[in-house]
Design a protein around this motif. Structure first.
Motif, PDB file in Angstrom:
ATOM      1  N   GLU A   1      58.702  45.335  28.955  1.00 40.36           N
ATOM      2  CA  GLU A   1      57.674  46.289  28.556  1.00 40.36           C
ATOM      3  C   GLU A   1      56.337  45.611  28.287  1.00 40.36           C
ATOM      4  OE1 GLU A   1      61.538  47.799  28.187  1.00 40.36           O
ATOM      5  OE2 GLU A   1      60.680  46.121  27.124  1.00 40.36           O
ATOM      6  N   THR A   2      56.378  44.268  28.152  1.00 37.93           N
ATOM      7  CA  THR A   2      55.146  43.549  27.870  1.00 37.93           C
ATOM      8  C   THR A   2      54.171  43.716  29.023  1.00 37.93           C
ATOM      9  OG1 THR A   2      56.411  41.905  26.681  1.00 37.93           O
ATOM     10  CG2 THR A   2      54.178  41.300  27.301  1.00 37.93           C
ATOM     11  N   LYS A   3      52.944  43.982  28.710  1.00 39.56           N
ATOM     12  CA  LYS A   3      51.916  44.089  29.739  1.00 39.56           C
ATOM     13  C   LYS A   3      51.106  42.805  29.756  1.00 39.56           C
ATOM     14  CE  LYS A   3      53.239  48.306  30.366  1.00 39.56           C
ATOM     15  NZ  LYS A   3      54.050  48.651  31.520  1.00 39.56           N
ATOM     16  N   ALA A   4      50.452  42.544  30.897  1.00 39.69           N
ATOM     17  CA  ALA A   4      49.551  41.395  30.937  1.00 39.69           C
ATOM     18  C   ALA A   4      48.429  41.652  29.948  1.00 39.69           C
ATOM     19  CB  ALA A   4      48.989  41.236  32.354  1.00 39.69           C
TER      20      ALA A   4
ATOM     21  N   VAL B   1      51.076  40.161  39.305  1.00 35.63           N
ATOM     22  CA  VAL B   1      49.813  40.079  38.569  1.00 35.63           C
ATOM     23  C   VAL B   1      48.844  39.125  39.270  1.00 35.63           C
ATOM     24  CG1 VAL B   1      48.722  39.397  36.391  1.00 35.63           C
ATOM     25  CG2 VAL B   1      50.891  40.644  36.367  1.00 35.63           C
ATOM     26  N   LEU B   2      49.353  37.990  39.737  1.00 35.84           N
ATOM     27  CA  LEU B   2      48.490  37.037  40.439  1.00 35.84           C
ATOM     28  C   LEU B   2      47.891  37.675  41.687  1.00 35.84           C
ATOM     29  CD1 LEU B   2      47.294  34.218  40.757  1.00 35.84           C
ATOM     30  CD2 LEU B   2      49.450  33.487  41.834  1.00 35.84           C
ATOM     31  N   LYS B   3      48.703  38.419  42.414  1.00 35.50           N
ATOM     32  CA  LYS B   3      48.228  39.071  43.627  1.00 35.50           C
ATOM     33  C   LYS B   3      47.104  40.062  43.325  1.00 35.50           C
ATOM     34  CE  LYS B   3      51.311  40.010  46.648  1.00 35.50           C
ATOM     35  NZ  LYS B   3      52.483  40.625  47.347  1.00 35.50           N
ATOM     36  N   SER B   4      47.233  40.763  42.224  1.00 37.73           N
ATOM     37  CA  SER B   4      46.222  41.761  41.877  1.00 37.73           C
ATOM     38  C   SER B   4      44.956  41.122  41.314  1.00 37.73           C
ATOM     39  CB  SER B   4      46.789  42.763  40.868  1.00 37.73           C
ATOM     40  OG  SER B   4      47.032  42.152  39.619  1.00 37.73           O
TER      41      SER B   4
END
Length: 478
Positions: A36-39, A112-115
């Motif tokens: 559930e943790t978000k960046a 996340v890295l891709k985005s």
């Protein structure tokens, strides 16, 4: 097994697991290490935060901020996010250079890295997991061959290199994983009448480990534990200990049999050895196999820290998780490693699984100012007193740089156990999982393991899926 069917089965099992739950008295808050943790973005230098001791000369401080650049680090590990935020704030306070740290939620780093990497405010510092990661992100990996970071590497063969022989990824720690055990509980067992063995030193292969574990499980009530092993966390995104770390052993041994270091196709010829240890984990645990889909790593580590089990598979980085659990009852002197025995021939001489998938890369698409600021930041981490203290004592890194002296090695119990294993003469198991074809492959492997635990897939189904998905993902990557 088709992927659509697997996904459907996984959805059903997830719903069932979440409805039933494992339940555990005194389970700890899982904090940031949950799906559930978000960046999270956290600008360094929050109001009210104390600055670190200034160990650098004033002229060095001025030089560090002179480039006008800034640093954006995309961090891979949620369990050390708090420490990285502290490091960012300390560096900004010391140098005036802005450092932002973003931590991806467990299992989402590639996404996340891709985005982020193509954006206008892309990371200037990010991680790859080895050659496979480099193949995916080589267009964004700066040549580090002529940097101080590479020059200070104690073994330059550890760097990830391109076809041109230049260094593009620099390892910032060497790590190990195995079976962590609580020696106080083990000693209590050894003192019992009829104990299979009388010392941990007698556990040198899978057959002995299995006999000890099953006998301890039968005596769990007398030992004051809920099960020998902590729960096998199979919540999607939290299953990396099995689909990556445990899976490393059969793949490594298959590669060793064939004299190779990678392959477009595998036979999964050591699948039964994987099944040996996986079955031992799930059948001698604090939690029934069918309920493991609701368990995350933090819950598993809390069970160990609270003395509810005697063993848990994890790495040397887990000491921080154990020590920080509220109500922790495990003494530092009682925390040690055993190798992961699976029934391989000659495993009496097997050590821990030792390697790294933690390589720093500097964004080649970032501005020259940001690149320099980023190189200054990582050099501070491996050369300054404050930076090295964070690396060793806060992050628990066994940093492979010549700038660290003998008195600057990690002192926590699992790091000590790792170093002892490295010096024991036992054969370490290298990290073959750095060439696993993709995160999708690992996710599907983990999902299949959950379906196996839930009784929806046979072991033959799991084996077949691993073989087919490996080939599919290797082909897709070409």
């Amino acid at each position: 097994m088709k992927k659509k069917l697997l996904s459907a089965l996984l959805s059903v099992s997830m719903i069932s697991a979440m409805l039933v739950g494992c339940g555990s008295d005194g389970s700890a808050d899982s904090g940031s290490n949950t799906p559930e943790t978000k960046a999270e973005n956290s600008e360094a230098g929050n109001d009210g935060q104390e600055s670190a001791d200034n160990n650098a000369p004033a002229e060095d401080n001025a030089q560090a901020g002179a480039s006008g650049g800034s640093v954006y680090y995309l961090n891979f590990k949620p369990e050390v996010d708090e420490t990285w935020q502290e490091i960012a704030a300390a560096y900004t306070a010391e140098t005036g250079v802005n450092v932002k740290v973003v931590t991806a939620a467990s299992g989402t780093y590639e996404e996340v890295l891709k985005s982020e990497i193509g954006g206008s405010n892309a990371p200037t510092l990010f991680q790859i997991n080895g050659p496979v990661g480099y193949a995916s992100w080589k267009d964004y990996c700066m040549d580090l061959t002529d940097t101080d970071l590479y020059a200070n590497l104690s073994d330059q063969s550890l760097a990830v290199t391109g076809d041109d022989g230049k260094a593009y990824g620099i390892p910032y720690t060497v790590e190990a994983y195995g079976i962590i055990y609580n020696d106080a509980i083990m000693q209590k067992y050894f003192a019992m009448d009829g104990a299979v063995v009388t010392s941990v030193d007698d556990i040198k292969n899978f057959d002995t480990l299995k006999s000890v574990v099953e006998d301890m499980q039968a005596k769990a009530a007398d030992l004051g534990i809920n099960g020998v092993f902590a729960s096998t966390s199979l919540l999607p995104g939290e299953d990396w200990r099995w689909q990556t770390h445990t899976a490393n052993l059969p793949i490594y041994y298959e590669f060793e049999d064939k004299g190779i270091s990678d392959a477009d196709e595998i036979e999964f010829s050591h699948a039964e050895n994987f099944k040996n240890i996986f079955d031992l984990y799930i059948n001698n645990s604090t939690c029934a196999p069918g309920l493991l889909g609701s368990k995350d790593v933090a819950s598993s580590m809390a069970e160990f820290a609270l003395g509810q089990c005697a063993m848990v598979q994890n790495g040397n980085w887990a000491w921080g998780q154990i020590a920080e659990v509220d109500g922790n009852v495990v003494a530092e002197t009682d925390v040690h490693f055993l190798p992961i025995y699976t029934g391989e021939s000659g495993e009496e001489n097997q050590g821990l699984c030792i390697g790294t998938e933690n390589y720093w890369c500097v964004n080649s698409q970032a501005s020259a100012e940001d690149q320099q600021a980023t190189l200054d930041f990582v050099n501070w981490l491996i050369t300054s007193d404050a930076g090295k203290d964070y690396m060793v004592n806060k992050l628990g890194n066994a940093a492979p740089f010549t700038t660290f002296g003998d008195d600057e090695k990690p002192s926590d119990p699992l790091a000590k156990s790792m170093l002892a294993s490295m010096e024991s003469g036992k054969k370490a198991v290298p990290w073959a999982f750095t060439v696993f074809p993709s995160q999708d492959f690992k996710n599907d492997f983990g999902a299949a393991l959950l379906e196996y635990c839930n009784g929806n897939m046979t072991w033959e189904d799991v084996t077949s899926l691993v073989v087919s998905r490996w080939a599919e993902e290797k082909t897709a990557a070409q």
